[in-house]
Design an enzyme around this catalytic site. Structure first.
Site: not given
Length: 285
Positions: A12, A98, A102-105, A137
């Site tokens: 995202k 970043a 990344g963790g949420s997706t 997110d």
């Protein structure tokens, strides 16, 4: 035979990010435009007799309950399939820490995947509610596409899908803590707030120039103070031909929007001489 399912988990970016203030629950009230890009983690979920096991090609992410993907699996299995287990493999391509969710997706993909893997038949509304309880997110990552997000980021309004063809994303060689950035945010120090109405009008009209021109992120105030290199990357992206450049989320990733592929390729080549994680991306559709 043991079943498995493979899912793509897109990164995202925030094309605008405004903070309206701090809420009584300690979270910040946001108004942000989120957009998925074609930088993908790959998630493989396999049936197991019991328990949750996570493996990854990356040593930078936890494989225990600190991982949002683990929390997502624990929640959906505990609620709807408590006798079942899963093995989850995360092929990590999205940079860690970043500002790219990344963790949420990954967590969103796990919710979707377990729903399919065990034929739970849960509706999107139930899945979104679960996602929102895991992280700010995660609901957007589950819904996907382009959304105007409010509240903690869980109140989503659908936007028309627009293709941004050339995005250069530069991830500097350091990480930023989202919690720390929000904790240090002082809205009285923000010099320029997003004009989200102008951004949304440009988005509706599919006016790339004014989409880029109206990109703003109030969190840059904190992140650039901590790491002036972020401002230098923004300036250099614009010098190399970007219509505008913006930090995504709490950073430190910076993206530049380009009209021409040739300019974008030259910019990528230039930044690759100094940074390990440089990507030429477009919208994920």
């Amino acid at each position: 035979m043991r079943r498995n399912i493979i899912l793509k988990a897109p990164a995202k970016v925030n094309l605008t990010l405004d903070v309206k203030g701090k809420r009584s629950d300690g979270y910040h009230e946001l108004e942000t435009v989120m957009h998925q890009v074609n930088l993908l983690d790959i998630i493989i979920i396999s049936q197991a007799a019991g328990g949750i096991q996570i493996k990854s090609n990356s040593s930078l992410i936890p494989t225990n309950e600190e991982n949002l993907a683990y929390q997502a699996a624990e929640m959906i299995l505990g609620e709807y399939a408590h006798k079942e287990g899963v093995e989850i493999y995360i092929e990590k391509n999205i940079p860690v820490g970043a500002g790219l969710a990344g963790g949420s997706t990954d967590a969103a993909a796990v919710i979707l995947g377990i729903n399919q893997l065990y034929d739970l038949g849960l509706e999107e509304e139930e899945l979104l509610e679960m996602a929102a309880s895991i992280g700010s997110d995660v609901a957007f990552c589950l819904a996907g596409g382009s959304k105007l997000a409010r509240g903690r980021g869980e109140i989503l309004s659908k936007l028309p899908q627009r293709m941004i063809p050339y995005i250069i994303l530069v991830k500097p060689d350091f990480q930023l803590s989202t919690a720390e950035v929000y904790r240090e945010l002082d809205l009285t120090q923000v010099e320029e707030f997003p004009d989200n109405a102008a951004f949304l009008a440009a988005w509706e009209a599919y006016d790339i120039i004014n989409i880029a021109r109206n990109m703003r992120n109030v969190l840059e105030t904190v992140s650039i103070r901590k790491y002036p290199e972020i401002a230098a990357i923004k300036a250099e992206l614009i010098e190399t031909g970007a219509l505008n450049a913006l930090m995504s989320g709490s950073g430190p990733s910076v993206m530049g929007i380009f009209m021409e592929e040739e300019q974008a390729l030259k910019a990528r080549e230039k930044f690759q001489t100094r940074y390990q994680e440089v990507f030429l991306l477009s919208s994920y559709v």
